[in-house]
Design a protein around this motif. Sequence first.
Motif, PDB file in Angstrom:
ATOM      1  N   TYR A   2       0.863  -1.168   0.000  1.00  0.00           N
ATOM      2  CA  TYR A   2       0.000   0.000   0.000  1.00  0.00           C
ATOM      3  C   TYR A   2       0.906   1.227   0.000  1.00  0.00           C
ATOM      4  CZ  TYR A   2      -4.047  -2.866   1.567  1.00  0.00           C
ATOM      5  OH  TYR A   2      -5.072  -3.790   1.668  1.00  0.00           O
ATOM      6  N   ARG A   3       0.775   2.054  -1.025  1.00  0.00           N
ATOM      7  CA  ARG A   3       1.575   3.277  -1.118  1.00  0.00           C
ATOM      8  C   ARG A   3       3.072   2.993  -0.940  1.00  0.00           C
ATOM      9  NH1 ARG A   3      -1.302   7.812  -3.045  1.00  0.00           N
ATOM     10  NH2 ARG A   3      -3.430   7.759  -2.222  1.00  0.00           N
ATOM     11  N   GLY A   4       3.521   1.868  -1.462  1.00  0.00           N
ATOM     12  CA  GLY A   4       4.933   1.508  -1.418  1.00  0.00           C
ATOM     13  C   GLY A   4       5.373   0.760  -0.178  1.00  0.00           C
ATOM     14  N   VAL A   5       4.489   0.599   0.796  1.00  0.00           N
ATOM     15  CA  VAL A   5       4.846  -0.064   2.058  1.00  0.00           C
ATOM     16  C   VAL A   5       4.256  -1.470   2.072  1.00  0.00           C
ATOM     17  CG1 VAL A   5       4.727   0.046   4.573  1.00  0.00           C
ATOM     18  CG2 VAL A   5       4.835   2.168   3.227  1.00  0.00           C
ATOM     19  N   LEU A   6       5.072  -2.461   2.412  1.00  0.00           N
ATOM     20  CA  LEU A   6       4.593  -3.831   2.498  1.00  0.00           C
ATOM     21  C   LEU A   6       3.472  -3.935   3.528  1.00  0.00           C
ATOM     22  CD1 LEU A   6       8.017  -5.715   2.478  1.00  0.00           C
ATOM     23  CD2 LEU A   6       6.262  -5.884   0.704  1.00  0.00           C
ATOM     24  N   VAL A   7       2.413  -4.654   3.171  1.00  0.00           N
ATOM     25  CA  VAL A   7       1.277  -4.752   4.092  1.00  0.00           C
ATOM     26  C   VAL A   7       1.662  -5.421   5.398  1.00  0.00           C
ATOM     27  CG1 VAL A   7      -0.536  -4.664   2.332  1.00  0.00           C
ATOM     28  CG2 VAL A   7       0.480  -6.879   2.955  1.00  0.00           C
ATOM     29  N   ASN A   8       2.617  -6.348   5.355  1.00  0.00           N
ATOM     30  CA  ASN A   8       3.006  -7.024   6.596  1.00  0.00           C
ATOM     31  C   ASN A   8       3.764  -6.095   7.545  1.00  0.00           C
ATOM     32  OD1 ASN A   8       5.068  -7.489   4.422  1.00  0.00           O
ATOM     33  ND2 ASN A   8       6.251  -8.246   6.151  1.00  0.00           N
ATOM     34  N   GLU A   9       4.270  -4.987   7.031  1.00  0.00           N
ATOM     35  CA  GLU A   9       4.914  -3.985   7.875  1.00  0.00           C
ATOM     36  C   GLU A   9       3.918  -2.923   8.345  1.00  0.00           C
ATOM     37  OE1 GLU A   9       8.061  -2.299   5.570  1.00  0.00           O
ATOM     38  OE2 GLU A   9       9.223  -4.162   5.479  1.00  0.00           O
ATOM     39  N   LEU A  10       2.884  -2.707   7.559  1.00  0.00           N
ATOM     40  CA  LEU A  10       1.953  -1.614   7.813  1.00  0.00           C
ATOM     41  C   LEU A  10       0.763  -2.008   8.683  1.00  0.00           C
ATOM     42  CD1 LEU A  10       1.125   1.348   7.021  1.00  0.00           C
ATOM     43  CD2 LEU A  10      -0.103   0.330   5.088  1.00  0.00           C
ATOM     44  N   ILE A  11       0.146  -3.126   8.352  1.00  0.00           N
ATOM     45  CA  ILE A  11      -1.173  -3.442   8.897  1.00  0.00           C
ATOM     46  C   ILE A  11      -1.176  -3.901  10.359  1.00  0.00           C
ATOM     47  CG2 ILE A  11      -3.060  -5.140   8.684  1.00  0.00           C
ATOM     48  CD1 ILE A  11      -2.982  -4.573   5.668  1.00  0.00           C
ATOM     49  N   PRO A  12      -0.237  -4.738  10.802  1.00  0.00           N
ATOM     50  CA  PRO A  12      -0.343  -5.249  12.179  1.00  0.00           C
ATOM     51  C   PRO A  12      -0.416  -4.178  13.260  1.00  0.00           C
ATOM     52  CG  PRO A  12       1.237  -6.547  10.937  1.00  0.00           C
ATOM     53  CD  PRO A  12       0.889  -5.368  10.083  1.00  0.00           C
ATOM     54  N   ALA A  13       0.149  -3.022  13.006  1.00  0.00           N
ATOM     55  CA  ALA A  13       0.225  -1.996  14.054  1.00  0.00           C
ATOM     56  C   ALA A  13      -0.819  -0.893  13.926  1.00  0.00           C
ATOM     57  CB  ALA A  13       1.625  -1.365  14.044  1.00  0.00           C
ATOM     58  N   HIS A  14      -1.737  -1.030  12.949  1.00  0.00           N
ATOM     59  CA  HIS A  14      -2.647   0.089  12.700  1.00  0.00           C
ATOM     60  C   HIS A  14      -4.096  -0.374  12.515  1.00  0.00           C
ATOM     61  CE1 HIS A  14       0.728   2.831  12.385  1.00  0.00           C
ATOM     62  NE2 HIS A  14       1.311   1.985  11.564  1.00  0.00           N
ATOM     63  N   SER A  15      -5.009   0.512  12.838  1.00  0.00           N
ATOM     64  CA  SER A  15      -6.440   0.224  12.785  1.00  0.00           C
ATOM     65  C   SER A  15      -6.990   0.388  11.368  1.00  0.00           C
ATOM     66  CB  SER A  15      -7.197   1.170  13.722  1.00  0.00           C
ATOM     67  OG  SER A  15      -7.116   2.520  13.223  1.00  0.00           O
ATOM     68  N   PHE A  16      -8.235  -0.054  11.189  1.00  0.00           N
ATOM     69  CA  PHE A  16      -8.933   0.134   9.921  1.00  0.00           C
ATOM     70  C   PHE A  16      -8.932   1.606   9.529  1.00  0.00           C
ATOM     71  CE2 PHE A  16     -12.596   1.089   7.318  1.00  0.00           C
ATOM     72  CZ  PHE A  16     -12.732   0.001   6.472  1.00  0.00           C
ATOM     73  N   GLU A  17      -9.244   2.473  10.475  1.00  0.00           N
ATOM     74  CA  GLU A  17      -9.330   3.901  10.190  1.00  0.00           C
ATOM     75  C   GLU A  17      -7.961   4.465   9.777  1.00  0.00           C
ATOM     76  OE1 GLU A  17     -12.685   2.890  13.030  1.00  0.00           O
ATOM     77  OE2 GLU A  17     -10.586   2.321  12.774  1.00  0.00           O
ATOM     78  N   GLU A  18      -6.911   4.035  10.439  1.00  0.00           N
ATOM     79  CA  GLU A  18      -5.570   4.531  10.111  1.00  0.00           C
ATOM     80  C   GLU A  18      -5.130   4.073   8.720  1.00  0.00           C
ATOM     81  OE1 GLU A  18      -3.071   4.860  14.222  1.00  0.00           O
ATOM     82  OE2 GLU A  18      -3.849   2.865  13.742  1.00  0.00           O
TER      83      GLU A  18
END
Length: 360
Positions: A28-44
């Motif tokens: 997403y936007r150049g960032v691997l989902v496995n780095e982005l998603i675990p630490a952030h909410s749906f809204e974020e």
Amino acid sequence: MFSKGLKDVVAVQTHIASVDGEIGELRYRGVLVNELIPAHSFEEIAYFIWHGELPTEQNLKYLENELRKGRDLPSHVQTVLDALPMDVSIMDALRTAVSAFCHTHFLTKSMNEQAIILTAAMPVIAARHYRKQQGVAAINPNPQLSHIANYLWMLTGKIPTSIQVEALETYLTLTMEHGLNAATFAARVTISTESDLTAAITSAIGTMKGPLHGGAPSGVIALLEEIGTQEHIKQVVEGKLQRKEKLMGFGHRIYKTEDPRSILLRDKCTSMYGQDAWLDLATVAEKEITTLLEQYKPGRKLYTNVEYYAAAIMRSIDMPPALFTPTFSMARIIGWTAHAIEQLQDNTIFRPQSEYIGNK
């Protein structure tokens, strides 16, 4: 050059997401989902896909508040929903109700504001029509709950457990965006005519309704229910492989290695081991099924896809099949709206050529 279904034709350049099936990467936007998603909410994550950066505390509070406000459907949209026959599918109810947002007050808002309102409305519409089909009264939104928790509340009238919310939230953040799929393409084609966002999302919902695109993971649920308990995994799966039956939830047309979304969902389910019987069954079954597939179909590299764990999550929260695709759509609207907004930033109307092959 003719390419049936526009396969492998590059029609769009985008900053929003990239899918690399050869190495199994989704960004997403150049960032691997496995780095982005675990630490952030749906809204974020929604904010990140829309804006290309994570929200500040102030921006997050604004978004959460606007999503809560958007749960209050305009009176005319409620009237439209009330007028629909009970046998109208939930996807058709979504398409019809969303199209009713094309009123002057809505259209005078910015596209970013419109995207938030439509995102907030989707789960409310789905829950209202679902409960109408069940012959029970609609449940009002709960302003104390998050976007995902409120959706589950409006379906059942029960405060969902943290396990249910976490599992569903992980699934939905992983399915917000996935490149130029059919529904996203439909949204971009519609908005490229300089139509409005409501029309673009209506087009996307109509496309998602088709079983070749937004098909529900019912086959995976049927497999897990047939297995029933961990002791029966090998017996049931070997029987299917010996009869040359397809195992639903394994293999993907894009990913040639493990689906990165499946990996994250597996990690989430594994972290909850012992707290939900269906999630436990899915994680144990995946290991045994993957081993058996390698024995029966060596070299095929048939790994789990996102539908496998989606099915386990849906089953664990008793989500009826009629809600699978609508629930998927309430996540994918983030990508649809982001693509529609991006399309207008450097717009050219889509006008591919056709090749006449009829009588001369």
